[in-house]
Design an enzyme around this catalytic site. Structure first.
Site, mmCIF file in Angstrom:
data_model
loop_
_atom_site.group_PDB
_atom_site.id
_atom_site.type_symbol
_atom_site.label_atom_id
_atom_site.label_comp_id
_atom_site.label_asym_id
_atom_site.label_seq_id
_atom_site.Cartn_x
_atom_site.Cartn_y
_atom_site.Cartn_z
ATOM 1 C CE LYS A 1 2.328 -2.365 -4.298
ATOM 2 N NZ LYS A 1 2.008 -1.969 -2.915
ATOM 3 C CG ASP B 1 -1.877 -1.201 1.199
ATOM 4 O OD1 ASP B 1 -2.231 -1.663 0.107
ATOM 5 O OD2 ASP B 1 -2.227 -1.677 2.292
ATOM 6 C CD GLN C 1 0.846 -8.787 -2.633
ATOM 7 O OE1 GLN C 1 1.529 -9.394 -3.435
ATOM 8 N NE2 GLN C 1 -0.424 -8.516 -2.858
ATOM 9 N N GLY D 1 -4.530 -4.461 -3.662
ATOM 10 C CA GLY D 1 -5.561 -3.438 -3.836
ATOM 11 C C GLY D 1 -4.860 -2.183 -4.299
ATOM 12 C CG HIS D 2 -2.225 -2.215 -6.962
ATOM 13 N ND1 HIS D 2 -1.374 -2.798 -7.850
ATOM 14 C CD2 HIS D 2 -1.822 -2.632 -5.736
ATOM 15 C CE1 HIS D 2 -0.491 -3.543 -7.198
ATOM 16 N NE2 HIS D 2 -0.750 -3.467 -5.918
#
Ligand code: GDP
Ligand code: IMO
Ligand code: MG
Length: 419
Positions: A16, A13, A218, A40-41
């Site tokens: 990225k 988080d 990650q 989760g991007h």
């Protein structure tokens, strides 16, 4: 021509997706090489929010090719759902979204096992996303998992499911076998256009002088081998993961960008030396909206840990740092940066290998002056408040890598480039 890697260098988080989005403007392809729907991007673009789990963040650019490499684990049902959501938001997949036949699958049984482990009070709790990631990778390592390519070969599919059932249940359950293969055949029919020889595609692009960007998921401290084991994810999130997870040699990568937030966060269990349990931690959480994209869990927040940051810069061989969420630190009188650990009375600048040593580590802090100004509209480094510039320079000094990008807000435009 250039090949670029964007790697999270904390516990995930780090922003990225935003940095990938910023750097992908002249990319021909964006490649994911590990992880799966645990990622989760988030990208904000002109007031609209896009969330990517399995799909590369490059999808926002209509001409960019998006590739899922062999090192990813693919949940076909989750992926179809995600594609539907993104299609509803106006994004296109046709002719530009490709998946390696070698990528292992995440099946419903993997999610059941993941949740079962997490809910078992007698086991070490990891705090996973319950997306079946660990069990899917474990089955790959045990050589019993199905691969994406198996979806398109009826014989391989049935034999593979039967073998997997035997591995987990000691028998083949005919009804489950029928149900699972029927569901997978249905998903396969919809995903068939994505099946492609992704390794040859990438190498052909490279030979033709195209820009390729590798998007990590990650973060380095969650790497299964180099992170804070056992409180890690089950893939190689660090630089070496690109080679094994995509089939593209790391020596051909020109630019390795490590993404760091201006403070630390972690979701799930595990050691966190600079964690704040007080109102300062809550203030960072509130200002940074630090709640998990996948699970909605509040993220644990703490000061910047330069011991951990230097370690992840070393193991990835970083060329530069993208330093994100600096705007979140506006309004603090004093900021703290952890420059060393004290473990059992000894001071060290090295990141220990074991979770128990990390749990005993006390942070040694350096105080830095804060700044009060809102910096979300600033586009030049020299226009940042003096204290903010000094904070960035201190991070460069402590981590030993230049900061080339400073992010001061979620939007593409809220980005400062330093030459
Ligand atoms: P990722 O998993 O590394 O891509 O990061 P996430 O998307 O999970 O979390 C980063 C969050 O911070 C997202 O909601 C982004 O929109 C947001 N974000 C990214 N960069 C910045 C920034 O510089 N400032 C602020 N305030 N938010 C940012
Ligand atoms: P992005 O790509 C933050 C964490 C989980 C848990 C551990 C293992 O958005 O940065 P898993 O489901 O992978 O077996 O969980 O890893 N985790 C993440 N934390 N960001 C992520 O992805 C994460 N993906 C997994 O919270 O502690
Ligand atoms: Mg995330």
């Amino acid at each position: 021509m250039s090949t670029t890697a964007v790697l999270g260098c904390m516990w995930g988080d780090e922003g990225k997706a935003k940095i990938t989005d910023v750097l992908a403007s002249d990319a021909h392809a964006v490649v994911r090489f590990q992880g799966g729907a645990n990622a989760g991007h988030t990208i904000w673009l002109e007031g609209a929010k896009f969330v990517f789990n399995t799909v590369p963040s490059g999808l926002l650019y209509p001409d960019v090719i998006c590739i899922l490499g062999a090192g990813m684990v693919i949940d076909p049902f989750q992926l179809l759902q995600e594609m539907n959501t993104l299609r509803d938001q106006g994004l296109q997949f046709e002719g530009r979204f490709f998946i390696s036949p070698r990528a292992p699958l995440v099946l419903p049984l993997h999610k059941t096992i993941d949740a079962g482990h997490e809910n078992d009070a007698n086991r070490v709790k990891i705090g996973t996303t319950k997306r079946g990631i660990g069990p899917a990778y474990a089955d790959r390592t045990s050589r019993v998992n199905l691969l994406f390519g198996d979806l398109f070969d009826e014989e391989a599919l049935r034999a593979g499911i039967a073998n997997l059932h035997r591995h987990h249940y000691g028998e083949v359950r005919p009804i489950e076998l029928e149900e699972t293969s029927a569901l997978l055949r249905e998903a396969a029919a919809r995903l068939e256009p994505c099946l492609a020889p992704t390794i040859y595609m990438m190498h052909e692009m490279y030979s033709a002088g195209k820009n390729i960007l590798f998007e990590g998921a990650q973060g380095s401290l969650l790497d299964v081998g180099l992170g804070t084991y056992p409180f890690v994810t089950s893939s190689h999130t660090t630089m070496g993961g690109i080679a094994t997870g995509s089939g593209f040699p790391t020596r051909r990568i020109d630019r390795i960008v490590g993404v760091y937030k201006s403070y630390f966060t972690r979701v799930g269990e595990g050691p966190f030396v600079t964690e704040l349990h007080d109102e300062t931690g809550q203030r960072i959480r509130d200002r940074g909206h630090e709640y998990g994209t996948v699970s909605g869990r509040p993220r644990r927040c703490g000061w910047f840990d330069a011991v951990a940051a230097r370690y992840t810069a070393l193991i990835n061989g970083l060329d530069e740092i993208a330093f994100t969420l600096l705007d979140v630190l506006s309004g603090f009188d004093t900021l703290k940066v952890c420059t060393a650990y004290r473990i059992d009375g000894e001071q060290t600048g090295r990141f220990p290998a074991g979770a128990s040593a990390l749990n005993r580590a006390e942070p040694v802090f350096e105080d830095m002056p804060g700044w009060q100004e809102d910096i979300t509209g600033i586009t030049r480094f020299d226009d940042l408040p003096q204290a903010a510039q000094q904070y960035v320079q201190a991070i460069e000094r402590l981590v030993g890598v230049p900061v080339s990008i400073v992010s001061v807000g979620p939007d593409r435009n809220q980005t400062i480039f330093r030459s």
